[in-house]
Design a protein around this motif. Structure first.
Motif, mmCIF file in Angstrom:
data_model
loop_
_atom_site.group_PDB
_atom_site.id
_atom_site.type_symbol
_atom_site.label_atom_id
_atom_site.label_comp_id
_atom_site.label_asym_id
_atom_site.label_seq_id
_atom_site.Cartn_x
_atom_site.Cartn_y
_atom_site.Cartn_z
ATOM 1 N N UNK A 163 0.800 -1.220 0.000
ATOM 2 C CA UNK A 163 0.000 0.000 0.000
ATOM 3 C C UNK A 163 0.834 1.271 0.000
ATOM 4 N N UNK A 164 2.015 1.212 -0.584
ATOM 5 C CA UNK A 164 2.938 2.346 -0.552
ATOM 6 C C UNK A 164 3.042 3.080 -1.888
ATOM 7 N N UNK A 165 2.070 2.878 -2.766
ATOM 8 C CA UNK A 165 2.156 3.488 -4.095
ATOM 9 C C UNK A 165 0.956 4.374 -4.403
ATOM 10 N N UNK A 166 1.258 5.530 -5.007
ATOM 11 C CA UNK A 166 0.253 6.420 -5.586
ATOM 12 C C UNK A 166 0.451 6.337 -7.094
ATOM 13 N N UNK A 167 -0.599 6.046 -7.841
ATOM 14 C CA UNK A 167 -0.448 5.790 -9.271
ATOM 15 C C UNK A 167 -1.192 6.803 -10.129
ATOM 16 N N UNK A 168 -0.537 7.191 -11.238
ATOM 17 C CA UNK A 168 -1.139 8.116 -12.182
ATOM 18 C C UNK A 168 -0.559 9.512 -12.070
ATOM 19 N N UNK A 179 2.070 -4.031 -13.298
ATOM 20 C CA UNK A 179 2.549 -4.274 -11.944
ATOM 21 C C UNK A 179 1.503 -3.911 -10.888
ATOM 22 N N UNK A 180 0.669 -2.929 -11.198
ATOM 23 C CA UNK A 180 -0.324 -2.464 -10.238
ATOM 24 C C UNK A 180 -1.700 -3.093 -10.458
ATOM 25 N N UNK A 181 -1.831 -3.876 -11.540
ATOM 26 C CA UNK A 181 -3.123 -4.464 -11.852
ATOM 27 C C UNK A 181 -4.131 -3.430 -12.310
ATOM 28 N N UNK A 182 -3.624 -2.407 -12.998
ATOM 29 C CA UNK A 182 -4.477 -1.306 -13.453
ATOM 30 C C UNK A 182 -4.220 -1.017 -14.934
ATOM 31 N N UNK A 183 -4.903 -0.012 -15.450
ATOM 32 C CA UNK A 183 -4.625 0.465 -16.801
ATOM 33 C C UNK A 183 -3.245 1.126 -16.796
ATOM 34 N N UNK A 184 -2.678 1.382 -17.987
ATOM 35 C CA UNK A 184 -1.358 2.030 -18.040
ATOM 36 C C UNK A 184 -1.305 3.308 -17.213
ATOM 37 N N UNK A 185 -0.186 3.557 -16.579
ATOM 38 C CA UNK A 185 0.007 4.741 -15.739
ATOM 39 C C UNK A 185 1.267 5.466 -16.194
ATOM 40 N N UNK A 186 1.204 6.797 -16.261
ATOM 41 C CA UNK A 186 2.347 7.591 -16.721
ATOM 42 C C UNK A 186 3.403 7.750 -15.642
ATOM 43 N N UNK A 187 2.997 7.664 -14.392
ATOM 44 C CA UNK A 187 3.942 7.845 -13.286
ATOM 45 C C UNK A 187 3.393 7.193 -12.028
ATOM 46 N N UNK A 188 4.290 6.883 -11.121
ATOM 47 C CA UNK A 188 3.877 6.390 -9.813
ATOM 48 C C UNK A 188 4.728 7.064 -8.739
ATOM 49 N N UNK A 189 4.151 7.215 -7.578
ATOM 50 C CA UNK A 189 4.886 7.758 -6.440
ATOM 51 C C UNK A 189 5.024 6.683 -5.387
#
Length: 201
Positions: free
Chosen positions: A107-112, A166-176
């Motif tokens: 739970x350490x990621x912010x995505x998008x 990796x996140x089980x989501x749609x493509x993401x431009x960036x992650x924190x």
């Protein structure tokens, strides 16, 4: 090899360039029971080790110059220079992806891009921002500038599809990556990967 007291790190020499470095700044290789040269990224496999710089050029040179056979003092099975460097690059990249997956599970990621931008404006800023290599220049530079303005390290690695998978989501431009032990591990692992590719001097 001299003993190192007083907290000094053990050192080894690169098979190709002969430069001596701290052992953890090199890539270790060992022989499998079948006599095959195997990368040992964790430096934990048993047996005699041989080392190269974290640099594809040094590894390729060591293979071309047959330095592994000399180091192990026997006939060895070793892939071609291109195959060996591709194998190590793949393993290093898998390490990066593995830490991202673990951080996500924790739970350490912010995505998008927008979510990362909002996080950078908040009190609880991420400890690291990762931008996809294939993101548009405008979006990538905007995120990188936001990170720099908030003194948050920013690295360009993987692709939008990689992040999404990796996140089980749609493509993401960036992650924190939220401030945690994952930040240190990811920075170190990404540095090793980029060093190997010749992207970091």
């Amino acid at each position: 090899m001299p003993r190192h007291d007083g907290g000094e790190k053990p050192q080894r020499s690169c098979l190709a360039c002969r430069e001596t470095r701290d052992r953890d700044r090199l890539i270790r290789f060992v022989l499998s029971p079948q006599g095959e040269v195997v990368p040992d990224l964790d430096a934990k496999l048993p047996g005699r080790g041989a080392y190269t710089c974290i640099d594809a050029a040094c590894l390729a040179a060591a293979v071309k110059q047959r330095q592994f056979g000399r180091a192990f003092k026997r006939e060895v099975a070793v892939p071609t220079p291109d195959e060996m460097t591709a194998q190590v690059a793949k393993l290093l990249l898998e390490r990066v992806m593995g830490y991202i997956a673990l951080a996500n599970k924790a739970g350490k990621i912010v995505a998008g891009g927008s979510m990362v931008g909002d996080a950078l404006k908040s009190k609880n800023k991420p400890g690291l921002v990762l931008v996809a290599r294939d993101v548009s220049e405008a979006i990538g530079e905007k995120i990188a500038a936001q990170a720099a303005g908030n003194n948050v390290p920013c690295r360009w690695v993987l692709t939008k599809d990689d992040f999404g998978a990796l996140l089980g989501k749609a493509p993401r431009s960036a992650i924190g990556i939220k401030s945690s032990g994952f930040v240190v591990q990811l920075l170190k692992t990404i540095e090793r990967y980029r060093n190997f590719l010749g992207e970091v001097q």
